[in-house]
Each structure stands twice: as structure tokens, then as C-alpha cells.
Scaffold this active site. Structure first.
Site: not given
Ligand code: RVP
Length: 501
Positions: A319, A418
Site C-alpha cells: 500500500c 476501494r
Molecule cells: P498486508 O497484509 O500488509 O499485505 O496488507 C494487506 C491489506 O492491505 C489489505 O487487507 C488491504 O487493507 C490493504 N490493501 C490492499 N490493496 C492495497 C493497495 O493497493 N493499496 N492495500
């Protein structure tokens, strides 16, 4: 003037748990990690608990039906990704709900007038040596016989020999009837020294095969998350745009719980979506909302009727929301504040609204910290993307195997719902990246280790349930130098130490 928070917001790696007295009964075998994922009233039993406090992320690269089956078999829950057509998502839910542990739909089927060559070709393709012979060659056709490698001798049989000449015919087969339980099927397998038992319905159509090895597998999964009809439980993501069509399709498919998937859930669209679902289904359909990072966001969604509230903005491994838009908050601080708000809300109203810490879990102990800080369960993307069961490709990059992992806000996923604040916008800039994660093998092998670490830490803290942990945990803030002290230091490591374990 803008509001300034006095304290910086913090992440999990800045905290540690301080042990409490470990009593002789605080042993991993006594620990239960059962946890609520839907609101309930004080004094009542939570209507929806999961056996282990983990959910897989609502992401194309993480949660499809395969992941959902594997995780539910270990006691957690997947939320099938929402960034796909409604029918396709509903199909995935149906696949999970139709899965019967230990009962498999035969994937190798032929007709009696086919030949030994067809048997060998099919075996080479599927790797399976048990072939159901049905009238129409389908997996649900009338069962006429079974072929296994014991039915032919390659050195003696010509390749064009017809299957009906060497199959074990239906009249000589031992079979079970529709409605048989797995343990009854297993008894038949043992009594008749079989490797595989076909299950048929009243019209002699084949329904499933039960294999000896699958029963053992089933026994190894005592935590399986099942509904009243012994079907695996599964969740699904939804958005705030097409919910009036998506939700009915998912409910019809048998989904157990929904979750609105949004990077910023403190919005009127979320309230509208939750309230529509609650009204439409008289409160029977469970729906989580989020994500939020503070008390105000939590209260807004709790008062809107959300069954659980998801916490976290910008902490996900893929993210880049914080970099792109400058919004977010350290994950630990968000969980601590929201958990306090949840506890106050419970005191005032008698309604307990579980919270889920979403994103940013790097080490297994971060899960235990999130729970100790008040989360009821955690949602993980990167963690699950590494396993065989995730939907993405496994590749070799350099000397290592990796799996693909991309964010829902990346161009690749194009999940603009989203990241959209409403209106008719399209995804204009990316909030997620496309990446690789180290391949880590089977979900169960890894998750078993993670769960035993969590149980062990609970024992260190003198707790045998998550609720107890939340009451007795003592959490210390660590300085940046003591973080260095916490890793291997001042030694020459023999092997590279994987940070991603
Ligand atoms: P991680 O477990 O740290 O990989 O995080 C997963 C989380 O990141 C997802 O459950 C969602 O809330 C968030 N996410 C998913 N896509 C993206 C993005 O493209 N920014 N972020």
C-alpha cells in the site's frame, strides 16, 4: 485551527509484550484462540466466531475459493475479493460452500467404450489413478464402474482395449449412499480394505469419491470452520456501489459474512450500505465495515450497524496510500484507539462490536500484539499470498521461487471502488504496487507454526484466551536501540536470516 495529535502514531514493531506469571495450566494445549467476528449483546453468545483469529485479505492476489477452503479448514476465514464480476464472485462462494471435507468430486471420468490409452492419457494429465467410469463420462453421470491401476497390466493389455472389458464393474463395487457421514465412509474403507469409496445417489449417479488419505487429512483439521450444515464458512468483500445487486447474489450463493472493502470507511456510503443490508435481510446477514483509524470512525460505523469494524489505513505491505495521499496512521496506534472506543461503546450500550486489525503484519508476533492491543482478529494479505493456495503465479526469480502479490489499488487490480470517495471517478493514480513475495509452500504448514507461536506467547502472558490476553497483557514501548537488540546482533550469521518468516 487543525487538530494536532500530541503523540506520534506507532507501528507494531515499536512494542513488545512483558511476560506475566505463567501458571501450570497456561500451556499451549489449553489455549483457545476462538474469537468473535460479529456484534453481540452483553450476556449473549456471539453468533459468529472463528476458531483462529485470522482472515485473508479481500484481494485478487489473495482470496479466491482455494484460499477460502484452505483457510476455513484451519479455522480462519477468507473474504473473497470484490473486484470481479458479481457472478464470478458468487461462483467462488458456491465452490467453497459445496466443498465437503473428505468428499471430492471425481475429476477423472471416462465412458466404458473408451480405451486403455484414454485411461493412460487422463492419468498423465491429472496425476490421479482412480477413474470413475460413467455412462456419459461426466463427474455426475450414472456410475458403471471404476478403473484403478490394479485393473490393467500394461505389458499384457493392448492400448485399444475397451474400458468395459477391464474395469471393476458396478456390480462388484463397494459404494456408499448419499447422506453417508465421513466417518461411516471411513469405516467402510477400512472394513473392505479400500483406497477409495464412491458415493452414489438413488439413481446410481456418482456424487463423490472418499479417499482413505483424505479422511486422515480431515482428522488433522480439528479447527475447521463449519456452518450448521457442516459446510465450510466463507466471507466476501463488497463495495458501496453495486451492493443492491452483489449482496443478493452472494447471499443466494450461501456467503456467511460480508465486508465492505474500502481504504477509507468513514463515509456516508458505508452507512448507507450497512443499513440497506440490515434492513433488507432483517439483520440476519452479517456485514463488516471499514477501514477506520480512530474513535470517530469506529463509532460512526458501529452506530450504523456494522457487525465488525476493520482498522488500518496505509499499513499494507503493497500500500502506498500514505505516500500518495498523505492519509493514514500507524497501525498499532489505530488499533489501540479503536479498541478503547469499542470497549467504551460496549460499556455504554452493552453491544460488543469486534474489530479487525488489517494490514502491516510482518512478523508472527505482530498478530499477538494486535490481539493484546484489543483486536479480535487480524486480516493479512502478504502473509497468505506466499502460499500454494493463493491465486497467483509461482515464478522463479534468480535462485528463488516467488509468488506474485499486487495491491487492490494498483493498476493491475484496478479496484477503483476501494479507493474512490464517490462520484463517477475512475482510478486516476495508483495507491498500491505490483510485487513479488517469497514463496513459502503450503498454507497449513506455515499457519500451524504461526498459531503455535501465538499460543506460546499467550502462555508467557499468563492467558489461555484472547479475552484474557486483552485483560492481562502488559505492553512496553521499545526504543530504536532496543529494537536492534531484539534481532540477531554482534554475530556473523551462517545463513541469511529471513525477515519474512
Ligand atoms: P498486508 O497484509 O500488509 O499485505 O496488507 C494487506 C491489506 O492491505 C489489505 O487487507 C488491504 O487493507 C490493504 N490493501 C490492499 N490493496 C492495497 C493497495 O493497493 N493499496 N492495500
Amino acid at each position: 485551527m487543525a487538530h494536532f495529535y500530541r503523540e506520534p502514531s506507532r507501528t507494531f514493531s515499536e512494542y513488545l509484550l512483558v511476560p506475566n506469571l505463567t501458571t501450570k495450566t497456561s500451556i499451549p494445549g489449553n489455549v483457545s484462540l476462538k474469537t468473535p467476528i460479529a456484534r453481540y449483546m452483553k450476556g449473549e453468545k456471539c453468533p459468529f466466531e472463528i476458531t483462529i483469529p485470522v482472515a485473508s485479505a479481500i484481494m485478487q492476489s489473495v482470496s479466491d475459493s482455494n484460499m477460502a477452503i484452505a483457510l476455513a479448514r484451519s479455522g480462519g476465514i477468507s473474504f473473497i475479493y470484490a473486484s470481479q464480476p458479481i457472478e464470478q464472485q458468487a461462483e467462488m462462494v458456491i465452490k467453497v460452500k459445496n466443498y465437503k471435507a473428505g468428499f471430492v468430486v471425481s475429476d477423472s471420468n471416462l465412458k466404458p467404450d473408451q480405451t486403455l490409452k484414454d485411461v493412460l492419457d487422463l492419468k498423465a494429465r491429472t496425476g490421479h489413478s482412480t477413474i470413475a467410469i460413467t455412462e456419459d463420462g461426466s463427474s455426475t453421470g450414472k456410475l458403471l464402474g471404476v478403473v484403478t491401476s490394479r485393473d490393467y497390466r500394461l505389458s499384457r493389455s493392448p492400448l485399444d482395449r475397451k474400458i468395459q472389458e477391464f474395469m471393476t464393474p458396478f456390480s462388484s463395487l463397494i459404494y456408499g449412499k448419499e447422506g453417508i457421514t465421513l466417518s461411516e465412509a471411513n469405516d467402510m474403507i477400512w472394513d473392505h480394505k479400500l483406497n477409495c469409496l464412491p458415493i452414489i445417489n438413488k439413481n446410481q449417479n456418482i456424487m463423490y469419491l472418499v479417499f482413505r488419505k483424505d479422511y486422515d487429512d480431515h482428522k488433522e483439521n480439528p479447527d475447521e470452520l463449519l456452518d450448521q450444515n457442516k459446510r465450510l464458512r466463507v466471507g466476501a468483500g463488497i463495495n458501496t456501489r453495486d451492493f443492491t445487486e452483489r449482496v443478493p447474489a452472494l447471499v443466494k450463493a450461501g456467503v456467511d459474512v460480508l465486508c465492505i472493502d474500502s481504504s477509507d470507511g468513514f463515509s456516508e456510503w458505508q452507512r448507507e450500505t450497512v443499513q440497506w443490508i440490515k434492513q433488507e435481510y432483517n439483520g440476519t446477514v452479517k456485514v463488516g465495515a471499514g477501514n477506520v483509524v480512530d474513535k470517530e470512525g469506529f463509532l460512526y460505523l458501529a452506530e450504523s450497524g456494522a457487525d465488525f469494524v476493520k482498522v488500518g489505513i496505509g499499513g499494507g505491505s503493497i500500500c502506498i496510500t500514505r505516500e500518495q495521499k498523505g492519509i493514514g496512521r500507524g497501525q498499532a496506534t489505530s488499533v489501540i484507539e479503536v479498541a478503547q472506543a469499542r470497549d467504551e461503546y460496549f460499556k455504554q450500550t452493552g453491544i460488543y462490536v469486534p474489530i479487525c486489525s488489517d494490514g502491516g503484519i510482518v512478523h508472527d508476533y505482530h498478530i499477538t500484539l494486535a490481539l493484546a492491543m484489543g483486536a479480535d482478529f487480524v486480516m493479512l494479505g502478504r502473509y497468505f499470498a506466499r502460499f500454494d493456495e493463493s491465486p497467483t503465479r509461482k515464478l522463479k526469480v534468480g535462485a528463488n521461487f516467488v509468488k506474485e502479490y499486487w495491491g487492490e489499488g494498483s493498476n493491475r487490480a484496478r479496484n477503483w471502488e476501494r479507493y474512490d470517495a464517490g462520484g463517477e471517478q475512475k482510478l486516476e493514480f495508483e495507491e498500491g504496487v505490483d510485487s513479488y513475495v517469497p514463496y513459502a509452500g503450503k498454507l497449513k504448514d506455515n499457519l500451524d507454526i504461526t498459531i503455535s507461536k501465538i499460543k506460546s506467547t499467550l502462555c508467557n502472558c499468563g492467558a489461555v484466551t484472547i479475552e484474557e490476553l486483552q485483560k492481562v497483557a502488559r505492553i512496553t514501548f521499545v526504543s530504536s536501540t532496543s529494537i536492534i537488540e531484539g534481532g540477531a546482533h554482534d554475530v556473523i550469521l551462517k545463513e541469511s536470516h529471513s525477515l519474512l518468516k
